[in-house]
Design a protein around this motif. Structure first.
Motif, PDB file in Angstrom:
ATOM      1  N   LYS A 184       6.961 -37.664  10.029  1.00  0.00           N
ATOM      2  CA  LYS A 184       6.922 -38.097   8.636  1.00  0.00           C
ATOM      3  C   LYS A 184       8.155 -37.589   7.912  1.00  0.00           C
ATOM      4  CE  LYS A 184       2.650 -38.873   6.518  1.00  0.00           C
ATOM      5  NZ  LYS A 184       1.412 -38.536   5.971  1.00  0.00           N
ATOM      6  N   ALA A 188       7.977 -38.636   2.203  1.00  0.00           N
ATOM      7  CA  ALA A 188       7.344 -39.903   2.610  1.00  0.00           C
ATOM      8  C   ALA A 188       6.384 -40.393   1.542  1.00  0.00           C
ATOM      9  CB  ALA A 188       6.598 -39.704   3.919  1.00  0.00           C
ATOM     10  N   GLY A 193       8.689 -43.959   5.104  1.00  0.00           N
ATOM     11  CA  GLY A 193       8.796 -42.571   5.582  1.00  0.00           C
ATOM     12  C   GLY A 193       7.841 -42.219   6.700  1.00  0.00           C
TER      13      GLY A 193
END
Ligand SMILES: C[S@@+](CC[C@H](N)C(=O)[O-])C[C@H]1O[C@@H](n2cnc3c(N)ncnc32)[C@H](O)[C@@H]1O
Length: 390
Positions: A184, A188, A193
């Motif tokens: 991630k 994000a 993301g």
């Protein structure tokens, strides 16, 4: 789109990139001279940020070798009505490893259009099309770094997005990708993301709302494992879930539309009973420690959990987290009743489903000796009970 193409040299992993820089990199880094024959666990061509690369390299044990089964557990062959699929080549028990595989490609689920500058007069639709075009171009750089065998395997995968302007590579990713939990970006904001990955073999798994395998991503080995979510017979098709299986059938069909098929599994064909049951699974009874509740008849402690477990097994939702939670509840009820035989019996089931989910569990509920050391084991003497809330 600005990105940095990292050479496939092992020293490249020492390069520190800015957190938000997009990099095209091979992970685990095979080194320039390696091929799939000399680096048989394989590697993924990845399009990711400097931040995610740092996270991967900092994962304890990375790059851990993948786990191999003693014998082949599956074959890939034609299904009657849904293209290719994976089938069990032998009987399996809950928790058995079926396959541990490194992906061929890892890429963001969606490219973030906010990182690209478009002409001011572009409409929303033009921005989307231009963003997809840019994304496809960047994916092309990733694709061309793949070994020839992987390029062929990748292009041979199903693409159900051939007519919506997705671009071939993005279409294949959208049809075959599983989200890579654990990778991630720093900031994000879903759907931006987060990452998806495409596999040579695992991407041949078809969907079922009562799947018989669990998937688990492991960053240390940079691979995904599938394990049996229940006992499986030789010849049975292996299936996974492309959507949340406890949602009502109508919602599941909406989510599956992205894969361009209508699910015809038993739960979708007759949702009137199945929907009610599945809805109830997420509102399962809660057991409270005997220290804080009044004594109740023993059946009240066990019966709701036993009924829930039987219903879940009938619906085939052992891959759901709630199945494991129900088993845990059952084990704890047996502990509080000081029922050693049943604690160990359900403890073994709990251990098997934990293994299937790729979650470790110590031997407390599977060994009589360890169970005696559990503080709760003595609590039954205090003559209390378990309150059941419905
Ligand atoms: C990831 S691929 C799975 C492997 C695919 N069957 C193949 O031949 O490569 C996803 C595609 O398989 C098909 N598929 C998967 N599960 C299905 C199901 N339960 N019913 C009908 N088609 C399904 C759909 O065409 C879907 O877009």
């Amino acid at each position: 789109m600005n990105y940095h193409t990292a050479p496939r040299q092992t020293t490249e992993n020492q390069t520190i990139h800015p957190d938000d820089q997009t990099i095209i990199t091979s992970q685990p880094m095979p080194g320039e001279s390696n091929t799939l024959a000399t680096f048989p666990d394989g590697w993924a061509e990845c399009m990711l940020t400097g931040y995610v690369k740092k996270q991967i390299l900092a994962t304890p044990g990375f790059p851990h070798p993948i786990e191999r089964t003693k014998e082949p557990m599956f074959r890939i062959s034609q299904t009657p009505d849904r293209g290719l699929g994976m089938f069990a080549t032998r009987g399996m028990k809950t928790g058995d490893l079926i396959l541990d595989e490194r992906p061929m490609m890892v890429a963001p689920v969606l490219s973030d259009p906010r990182t690209i500058v478009f002409p001011e007069n572009f409409t929303e639709d033009q921005v989307l099309q231009a963003a997809i075009y840019e994304y496809e171009k960047t994916l092309g750089f990733c694709f061309r770094r793949m070994p020839k065998e992987n390029q062929q395997a990748f292009m041979g995968l199903t693409n159900c997005h051939q007519r919506d302007g997705s671009g071939t590579l993005f279409g294949i990713i959208r049809t075959n990708g599983y989200e890579v939990e654990g990778l991630k970006d720093k900031n994000a904001q879903e759907p931006f993301g987060i990452y998806t990955a495409v596999w040579d073999k695992l991407s041949r798994l078809n969907h079922s709302c009562s799947p018989n395998v669990c998937r688990k991503w492991n960053t240390a080995s940079f691979s995904m494992q599938i394990r049996a979510a229940r006992d499986i017979e030789e010849g049975e098709e292996l299936t996974t879930a492309y959507c949340a299986i406890l949602n009502p059938a109508a919602k599941r069909q909406t989510d599956l539309a992205a894969y361009d098929f209508r699910c015809t599994c038993a739960a979708c064909s007759d949702p009137s009973i199945s929907d009610v049951k599945r809805e109830g699974f997420s509102r399962r009874p809660v057991l409270v420690s005997p220290l804080v509740s009044k004594a109740k008849a023993k059946g009240d402690w066990l019966d709701p959990a036993l009924k829930m477990l039987a219903d879940m097994e009938e619906e085939g939702v052992q891959a759901s987290l709630y199945y494991k939670a129900t088993l845990y509840q059952l084990v704890m009820a047996c502990v509080y009743m000081a029922d050693k035989d049943r604690t160990l019996m359900y403890g073994r089931k709990l251990a098997a489903i934990s293994r299937a989910r790729g979650e470790s569990m110590d031997a407390t509920f599977t060994s009589g000796k360890k169970l005696k050391r559990l503080p709760q084991w003595g609590l039954y003497r205090r003559q209390a009970g378990l309150q059941v809330y419905r």
